[in-house]
Scaffold this motif. Structure first.
Motif, mmCIF file in Angstrom:
data_model
loop_
_atom_site.group_PDB
_atom_site.id
_atom_site.type_symbol
_atom_site.label_atom_id
_atom_site.label_comp_id
_atom_site.label_asym_id
_atom_site.label_seq_id
_atom_site.Cartn_x
_atom_site.Cartn_y
_atom_site.Cartn_z
ATOM 1 N N ALA A 7 82.240 14.651 38.453
ATOM 2 C CA ALA A 7 83.482 14.320 39.137
ATOM 3 C C ALA A 7 84.081 15.586 39.735
ATOM 4 O O ALA A 7 84.295 16.570 39.020
ATOM 5 N N ALA A 8 84.328 15.546 41.040
ATOM 6 C CA ALA A 8 84.817 16.728 41.742
ATOM 7 C C ALA A 8 86.291 16.586 42.086
ATOM 8 O O ALA A 8 86.773 15.501 42.415
ATOM 9 N N SER A 9 86.986 17.704 42.017
ATOM 10 C CA SER A 9 88.364 17.783 42.494
ATOM 11 C C SER A 9 88.545 19.118 43.194
ATOM 12 O O SER A 9 87.801 20.065 42.943
ATOM 13 N N GLY A 10 89.501 19.153 44.114
ATOM 14 C CA GLY A 10 89.718 20.369 44.879
ATOM 15 C C GLY A 10 88.694 20.565 45.978
ATOM 16 O O GLY A 10 88.672 21.616 46.629
ATOM 17 N N THR A 11 87.864 19.569 46.196
ATOM 18 C CA THR A 11 86.860 19.613 47.254
ATOM 19 C C THR A 11 86.524 18.174 47.645
ATOM 20 O O THR A 11 86.753 17.255 46.868
ATOM 21 N N ILE A 12 86.019 18.008 48.850
ATOM 22 C CA ILE A 12 85.635 16.679 49.334
ATOM 23 C C ILE A 12 84.118 16.640 49.424
ATOM 24 O O ILE A 12 83.517 17.291 50.279
ATOM 25 N N ILE A 13 83.495 15.884 48.539
ATOM 26 C CA ILE A 13 82.038 15.963 48.462
ATOM 27 C C ILE A 13 81.367 15.344 49.676
ATOM 28 O O ILE A 13 80.214 15.653 49.962
ATOM 29 N N SER A 14 82.072 14.493 50.424
ATOM 30 C CA SER A 14 81.437 13.863 51.582
ATOM 31 C C SER A 14 81.074 14.881 52.657
ATOM 32 O O SER A 14 80.209 14.617 53.494
ATOM 33 N N ARG A 68 75.570 10.058 45.568
ATOM 34 C CA ARG A 68 76.992 10.335 45.465
ATOM 35 C C ARG A 68 77.794 9.109 45.889
ATOM 36 O O ARG A 68 77.302 8.272 46.637
ATOM 37 N N ASP A 69 78.999 9.033 45.365
ATOM 38 C CA ASP A 69 79.959 8.006 45.736
ATOM 39 C C ASP A 69 81.145 8.744 46.338
ATOM 40 O O ASP A 69 81.959 9.322 45.613
ATOM 41 N N ASN A 70 81.226 8.719 47.663
ATOM 42 C CA ASN A 70 82.290 9.484 48.329
ATOM 43 C C ASN A 70 83.678 8.960 47.971
ATOM 44 O O ASN A 70 84.634 9.740 47.872
ATOM 45 N N ALA A 71 83.792 7.663 47.766
ATOM 46 C CA ALA A 71 85.097 7.091 47.429
ATOM 47 C C ALA A 71 85.591 7.601 46.074
ATOM 48 O O ALA A 71 86.792 7.759 45.866
#
Length: 120
Positions: free
Chosen positions: A23-30, A71-74
């Protein structure tokens, strides 16, 4: 500040499956390229799989056909589905974000790791 939090590790018998999440935060994995590394005791950290911002994937030969990165961008989350696990897959698995946008170049940010143990 980028934070990557892995989960899903554990103990599994050989031949079993696990799904790791990052789970990522502070970045947009898309718009990011993401990767999974692993480090077994006494060994160097090894790049296992990567996925680019457009969904292109790459795998180390030893996991091809068994592991799938997605990945799940949402949900801003990256996954590593691991099937047909072998004792040699035992390691701490780390999520990483590429230091370059969109394509994998080098690990710019790391998660804290999650232990995967495969018993024979």
């Amino acid at each position: 500040q980028v934070q990557l939090v892995e989960s899903g590790g554990g103990l599994v018998q050989a031949g079993g499956s696990l799904r790791l999440s990052c789970a990522a935060s502070g970045t947009i994995i898309s718009i990011s390229a993401m990767g999974w590394y692993r480090q077994a005791p006494g060994k160097q950290r090894e790049l296992v799989a990567t996925i680019t911002s457009v969904g292109s994937t790459n795998y180390v030969d030893s996991v091809k056909g068994r592991f799938t990165i997605s990945r799940d961008n949402a949900k801003n989350t990256v996954y590593l589905q691991m099937n047909s696990l072998k004792p040699e897959d035992t390691a701490v698995y780390y999520c990483a974000r590429s230091g370059s946008l969109g394509v994998w170049t080098y690990p710019g940010s790391w998660g804290q790791g999650t232990q995967v143990t495969v018993s024979s």
